[in-house]
Design a protein around this motif. Structure first.
Motif, mmCIF file in Angstrom:
data_model
loop_
_atom_site.group_PDB
_atom_site.id
_atom_site.type_symbol
_atom_site.label_atom_id
_atom_site.label_comp_id
_atom_site.label_asym_id
_atom_site.label_seq_id
_atom_site.Cartn_x
_atom_site.Cartn_y
_atom_site.Cartn_z
ATOM 1 N N ASN C 31 35.366 20.167 -46.974
ATOM 2 C CA ASN C 31 34.143 20.479 -46.177
ATOM 3 C C ASN C 31 34.004 19.511 -45.024
ATOM 4 O OD1 ASN C 31 33.908 22.570 -47.888
ATOM 5 N ND2 ASN C 31 32.175 21.479 -48.861
ATOM 6 N N GLU C 32 34.966 18.630 -44.620
ATOM 7 C CA GLU C 32 34.651 17.600 -43.407
ATOM 8 C C GLU C 32 35.191 18.400 -42.279
ATOM 9 O OE1 GLU C 32 37.084 14.210 -44.378
ATOM 10 O OE2 GLU C 32 35.521 12.793 -43.090
ATOM 11 N N PHE C 33 34.550 17.910 -41.125
ATOM 12 C CA PHE C 33 34.942 18.281 -39.817
ATOM 13 C C PHE C 33 35.471 17.020 -39.296
ATOM 14 C CE2 PHE C 33 33.920 21.476 -36.261
ATOM 15 C CZ PHE C 33 34.862 21.098 -35.487
ATOM 16 N N VAL C 34 36.806 17.375 -39.239
ATOM 17 C CA VAL C 34 37.563 15.816 -38.679
ATOM 18 C C VAL C 34 38.130 16.427 -37.331
ATOM 19 C CG1 VAL C 34 39.818 14.508 -39.232
ATOM 20 C CG2 VAL C 34 38.256 15.386 -41.003
ATOM 21 N N THR C 35 37.881 15.504 -36.288
ATOM 22 C CA THR C 35 38.448 15.437 -35.227
ATOM 23 C C THR C 35 39.415 14.464 -34.984
ATOM 24 O OG1 THR C 35 36.285 16.558 -34.229
ATOM 25 C CG2 THR C 35 37.894 15.619 -32.736
ATOM 26 N N LEU C 36 40.722 14.769 -34.262
ATOM 27 C CA LEU C 36 41.581 14.204 -33.850
ATOM 28 C C LEU C 36 41.351 13.829 -32.515
ATOM 29 C CD1 LEU C 36 44.876 15.536 -35.906
ATOM 30 C CD2 LEU C 36 43.111 13.664 -36.515
ATOM 31 N N LEU C 37 41.144 12.889 -31.987
ATOM 32 C CA LEU C 37 40.950 12.775 -30.660
ATOM 33 C C LEU C 37 41.739 11.722 -29.831
ATOM 34 C CD1 LEU C 37 38.787 12.983 -28.143
ATOM 35 C CD2 LEU C 37 37.526 11.208 -29.239
ATOM 36 N N GLY C 38 42.369 11.831 -28.728
ATOM 37 C CA GLY C 38 43.133 11.020 -27.815
ATOM 38 C C GLY C 38 43.583 11.827 -26.788
ATOM 39 N N PRO C 39 44.179 10.945 -25.686
ATOM 40 C CA PRO C 39 44.934 11.398 -24.686
ATOM 41 C C PRO C 39 46.184 12.302 -24.712
ATOM 42 C CG PRO C 39 45.376 8.925 -24.864
ATOM 43 C CD PRO C 39 44.642 9.677 -25.769
ATOM 44 N N SER C 40 46.676 12.771 -24.003
ATOM 45 C CA SER C 40 47.792 13.877 -24.271
ATOM 46 C C SER C 40 49.157 12.779 -24.571
ATOM 47 C CB SER C 40 48.122 14.757 -23.148
ATOM 48 O OG SER C 40 48.297 14.162 -22.122
ATOM 49 N N GLY C 41 49.757 13.266 -25.628
ATOM 50 C CA GLY C 41 51.027 12.528 -26.029
ATOM 51 C C GLY C 41 50.519 11.511 -27.035
ATOM 52 N N CYS C 42 49.187 11.680 -27.498
ATOM 53 C CA CYS C 42 49.087 10.354 -28.597
ATOM 54 C C CYS C 42 49.289 10.839 -29.999
ATOM 55 C CB CYS C 42 47.388 10.222 -28.618
ATOM 56 S SG CYS C 42 46.717 11.584 -29.120
ATOM 57 N N GLY C 43 49.765 12.198 -30.222
ATOM 58 C CA GLY C 43 50.439 12.317 -31.538
ATOM 59 C C GLY C 43 49.499 13.327 -32.288
ATOM 60 N N LYS C 44 48.295 13.633 -31.431
ATOM 61 C CA LYS C 44 47.346 14.564 -32.126
ATOM 62 C C LYS C 44 47.853 15.897 -32.525
ATOM 63 C CE LYS C 44 44.605 15.377 -28.081
ATOM 64 N NZ LYS C 44 45.823 15.395 -27.234
ATOM 65 N N THR C 45 48.377 16.447 -31.452
ATOM 66 C CA THR C 45 48.699 17.959 -31.695
ATOM 67 C C THR C 45 49.972 17.939 -32.617
ATOM 68 O OG1 THR C 45 48.211 18.591 -29.572
ATOM 69 C CG2 THR C 45 49.782 19.796 -30.534
ATOM 70 N N THR C 46 50.949 16.884 -32.826
ATOM 71 C CA THR C 46 52.029 16.857 -33.539
ATOM 72 C C THR C 46 51.353 16.707 -34.976
ATOM 73 O OG1 THR C 46 53.418 15.787 -32.028
ATOM 74 C CG2 THR C 46 54.093 15.609 -34.349
ATOM 75 N N THR C 47 50.307 15.927 -35.372
ATOM 76 C CA THR C 47 49.824 15.779 -36.420
ATOM 77 C C THR C 47 49.233 17.080 -36.908
ATOM 78 O OG1 THR C 47 48.960 13.807 -35.975
ATOM 79 C CG2 THR C 47 48.141 14.636 -37.918
ATOM 80 N N LEU C 48 48.588 17.976 -36.290
ATOM 81 C CA LEU C 48 48.130 19.424 -36.523
ATOM 82 C C LEU C 48 49.280 20.187 -36.786
ATOM 83 C CD1 LEU C 48 45.148 20.260 -36.710
ATOM 84 C CD2 LEU C 48 45.930 21.632 -34.632
ATOM 85 N N ARG C 49 50.480 20.115 -35.999
ATOM 86 C CA ARG C 49 51.469 21.044 -36.234
ATOM 87 C C ARG C 49 52.265 20.543 -37.665
ATOM 88 N NH1 ARG C 49 53.096 24.410 -32.393
ATOM 89 N NH2 ARG C 49 55.331 24.080 -32.800
#
Lengths: 274, 262, 357
Positions: C31-49
């Motif tokens: 039930n947490e709303f977690v946001t991965l925040l960072g500039p492009s290329g920081c690895g956030k989208t990779t984490t999600l994928r």
């Protein structure tokens, strides 16, 4: 240049359309419905139902459908493989499939004739490994073979193009929603390449249905297609009216195909063209 | 891994299917044997004889003339038409595109016959009628190659050029032309290809005296083919291959040199 | 505290030579709303994928509900993704799109119909069942994409910059919509964005990332008020980041002036960075300030004025509601509580960066 002036640039083409596209087609209509004296008649149209013509038409349809289905079955997996190669330069693919067309197609068909001959390369190979030789030449199967050979690129290219346009996101979204590879293939990939499939089918079926040279060369005069009947009535029998009425039938087939294609081709301007 | 191997095998088979006849023709063009199937040693005699045969050389010359003239004319008419069509409203656009589709989708045999029926009313069949026929079936290929480029081309850049004081012609040459050039070019290539490869339409519109390579072949094939023709088609094939490769690589080289200069 | 639902353990991932994630560890609670925040290329989208099952890590494991899902294919995971660019199937109607996942799991038709109705209502698009995808605006498409994901009742909803393609107004209203959805559905959200405002507005927890490393994890308030390093301070909002010396507990020397602060434990005479938010800089009479300076520029920003004040060789960014004309001589004062002390960056990913946004 404002818009109106720019439209005028299409003027020469308009003349060309009327003079060399529409008028010639009207000539066919004229010959199909009017005799030498210029009076209206349905006689030539009734010739269509003669046994020879009907047989030729049915055979043409059968071979045309067979060639189209085989092309589709060969081309679809190939398009998928090509698409998976992720080649950036898509024109390279077009190039590879267009290249054989630069060698005259009659010669290429002739080469197949040599390969498929009773004493040809294929049979020499088959017999050397102890198999029965195939006598495919001068049969309808040989004609279908020739058609598949000649028109396969026309099936591959539109399907490949429509497949290359599918965004990776759609596949991933379907995966995400629980679809396995098989579901993705049937529910996502096939529907999204449908316009390419239809273009390919039309681009193979129409020339296959109407060809006469392939059947002449590989059928050895034994396989009489509607194209051969028309060719003979113009080039040998001087029966222009009968030939025209048969051409009219072909045109109707083609028009039906075009209509079907337009229904499926939502973009309007054709995946038909590579 | 298995999937990958299977894919490669399949791809190879299809390429073999498409290119095998060409390979056979090339080999036969060097074959010093009367019967076509057996290998009788390497020879260049067919290449020499092919240049000495008047029938072949005449047909070759006719083919070249028709291909070049029809490709140039259809490229000009087609490009102008595409520019015109791109400025049209939906209705006239539909008419033009519909008409463009007719020769593209209609059976070659019907196109050929329909034009023959028209031509014989007014003139004798011959070189000119073949030429007109070739131009007619080539224009659609040009239009359908140029039109998408015009669509992509940014309309506002052309208008910006006008705004900056360029004449329409200058603006076209400097702004629009570079954007559609590749489309015009591929349209031209397509026209050349279609013209070279055409048999059916030429067959019906050519009349008695004129022969292109295709129609000559068709007549010859019934009599039994001469190996000189393998030689000629091999030469043609490699000439075209060379030209296409040059065309594909030259523009890239130009680009890279300008980059270096900058 | 609720239990951890998702657990990344020592995940490393590289594309070719580029290392995108390095020994990455993170857990997400139910039930947490977690946001991965960072500039492009920081690895956030990779984490999600990696979590969605579209990539596999080179090293490490991912646990979901204490089950190892590292190599489980995407279609067998109990989570759904809302993609950046909608990715609605163009050959299906809206109802067919929403029904896609339900049909795969062989739900009865009546159930599917109910679900479609319910989901459309939830995203405020009731009655849109038979519309074509092309006829929808970007925001509507994105809401359908959310509906398509939530009808499958995933335990976790992954969102990959779902609002990135929308205009500002639409983005803001969608933010409220997402918060509402999260509360109504009670499921876990893992949200990826490079937009710090979005992150601050919606999240329970923000994970700030840069160059494949986590920079700071915390509530929006913590991240904003107490950034742990220059990168976080700079990425989250505008700030004055100044070289300083930590003299002793509760005393810091900034630009040659000793000031009281509330931090302890940075040692004695240690070089540090201090972060002072522009709205925390008070402009006072020159005699009352710690430092004196001159206003060099003034811009009206609507809610406040944005000023540059040159004082002791540093150009201070100041937000104030008072109009102070250019050329005014002013004093600068900062409440001890608003001076945030940080250690000097230990590696390049912790440094402040210029961000074009």
């Amino acid at each position: 240049m404002n818009k109106l002036k720019r439209q005028l640039l299409a003027g020469p083409y308009l003349v060309w359309i009327i003079g060399f596209i529409i008028l010639p087609l009207l000539m066919i209509l004229y010959y199909a419905f009017f005799d030498e004296n210029g009076s209206f008649t349905l006689e030539y149209l009734s010739h269509i139902a003669s046994p020879i013509n009907v047989h030729a038409m049915v055979l043409s349809l059968e071979l045309g459908v067979a060639a189209t289905v085989i092309c589709l079955l060969l081309a679809y997996p190939l398009a998928m493989i090509l698409n998976n190669l992720k080649i950036k330069n898509q024109s390279l693919i077009v190039f590879i499939f267009m290249l054989p067309m630069w060698m005259n197609f009659l010669l290429r068909i002739l080469a197949w004739k040599l390969l498929l001959n009773k004493n040809g390369v294929l049979n020499t190979v088959l017999m050397s490994i102890g198999l029965e030789p195939v006598m495919i030449l001068n049969t309808p199967a040989a004609v279908v073979f020739g058609m598949v050979y000649e028109y396969l690129p026309f099936m591959i290219l539109p399907i490949y193009n429509s497949m290359a346009r599918i965004k990776k996101d759609y596949i991933e979204a379907a995966h995400d929603l629980g679809a396995n590879e098989i579901t993705i293939f049937f529910k996502i990939i096939i529907p999204l390449t449908l316009s390419g499939i239809i273009s390919g089918v039309v681009m193979v079926f129409v020339p296959a249905l109407t060809s006469f040279a392939v059947s002449e060369l590989l059928g050895g005069g034994k396989v009489l297609l509607i194209g051969n009947v028309i060719e003979e009535s113009f080039m040998q029998g001087m029966q222009w009216n009968a030939g025209s009425s048969l051409s009219l039938v072909l045109m109707i087939f083609v028009m039906v195909s075009m209509t079907i294609m337009n229904i499926f081709d939502k973009d309007g301007e054709g995946t038909a063209v590579w | 891994m298995v999937k990958k191997t299977l894919s490669n095998v399949y791809m190879t088979l299809i390429f073999l299917f498409l290119y095998l006849p060409i390979l056979v023709l090339i080999i036969l063009s060097f074959n010093d044997s009367k019967t076509r199937v057996e290998w009788g040693g390497f020879t260049l005699k067919w290449y020499i004889e092919c240049f000495q045969s008047e029938t072949i050389m005449t047909a070759f010359a006719t083919t070249l003339q028709i291909t070049v003239i029809s490709a140039v004319v259809s490229t000009i008419i087609g490009t102008l038409a595409a520019i015109g069509i791109s400025a049209m409203k939906a209705k006239s656009r539909a008419f033009y595109l519909g008409s463009t589709n007719i020769p593209l989708l209609n059976a070659d045999i019907v196109t050929g016959i329909s034009m023959m029926l028209l031509f014989v009313k007014f003139v004798d069949l011959g070189f000119v009628t073949v030429l007109v026929a070739h131009i007619t079936f080539s224009i659609p290929y040009v239009i359908l190659n140029v039109l998408p480029k015009l669509k992509q081309a940014n309309r506002s850049t052309y208008e910006a050029a006008l705004d900056l004081g360029a004449s329409p012609l200058y603006a076209f040459y400097k702004v629009t032309w570079p954007e559609i050039r590749s489309g015009v070019f591929s349209g031209f290539l397509m026209a050349v290809t279609m013209s070279l490869d055409d048999f059916s339409i030429t067959y019906f519109t050519k009349g008695a005296g004129v022969n292109t390579l295709s129609t000559m072949l068709y007549t010859e094939l019934r009599k039994g083919i001469k190996p000189e023709l393998y030689a000629l088609s091999t030469i043609l094939f490699f000439t075209v291959l060379l030209l296409l490769l040059l065309v594909n690589y030259l523009p890239n080289r130009k680009k890279s040199t300008t980059v270096e200069r900058v | 505290m609720k239990k951890a639902l998702i657990n990344f353990v020592d995940i490393s991932k590289s594309y070719g030579k580029q290392l995108v994630l390095d020994e990455f560890n993170l857990y997400v609670r139910e039930n947490e709303f977690v946001t991965l925040l960072g500039p492009s290329g920081c690895g956030k989208t990779t984490t999600l994928r990696l979590l969605g099952g579209f990539e596999t890590p080179d090293k490490g494991q991912i646990f979901f509900d204490s089950q190892d899902i590292t190599y489980l294919p995407a279609n067998e995971r109990k989570l759904n993704t809302v993609f950046q660019k909608y990715s609605l199937f163009p050959h299906m109607t809206i109802a067919e799109n929403i029904a896609f996942g339900l049909k795969i799991s062989k739900k009865p038709q009546a159930y599917i119909n109910d679900k479609i109705k319910y989901a459309l209502k939830l995203v405020n698009l009731d009655g849109y069942e038979n519309r074509e995808i092309d006829s929808l605006s970007g925001g509507q498409q994105q809401r359908i994409a959310i509906a398509r994901a939530i009808v499958n009742e995933p335990k976790v909803l992954l969102l990959d910059e779902p609002l990135g393609a929308l205009d500002l107004k639409m983005r803001q209203s969608m933010q409220y919509e997402l918060i509402r959805l999260k509360e109504e559905l009670g499921i876990t959200f893992v949200y990826v964005t490079h937009d710090q405002e979005e992150a601050l507005t919606m999240s329970d927890t923000i994970v700030v990332m840069n160059q494949g490393y986590i920079q700071q994890i915390g509530t929006p308030e913590m991240i904003y008020n107490e950034p742990e390093n220059a990168f976080v301070a700079d990425f989250i909002g505008e700030s004055n980041i100044i070289d300083a010396t930590f003299i002793e507990d509760e005393v810091v020397e900034i630009l040659g002036v000793k000031m009281p602060c509330v931090d302890k434990g940075f040692g004695k005479n240690t070089p540090v960075d201090v972060v002072i938010r522009p709205e925390d800089v008070e402009l006072v009479d020159p005699s009352e300030g710690y430092l004196e300076g001159d206003v060099t520029s003034l811009i009206f920003k609507g809610v406040h004025y944005e000023l540059d004040v040159m004082a002791n060789g540093y150009e201070w960014l100041v937000h104030t509601t008072k109009l102070v004309p250019v050329g005014s001589h002013v004093g600068i004062k900062v409440t001890p509580f608003n001076i945030q002390i940080m250690n000097k960056p230990a590696s390049s990913d912790e440094e402040a960066v210029e961000i074009d946004e």
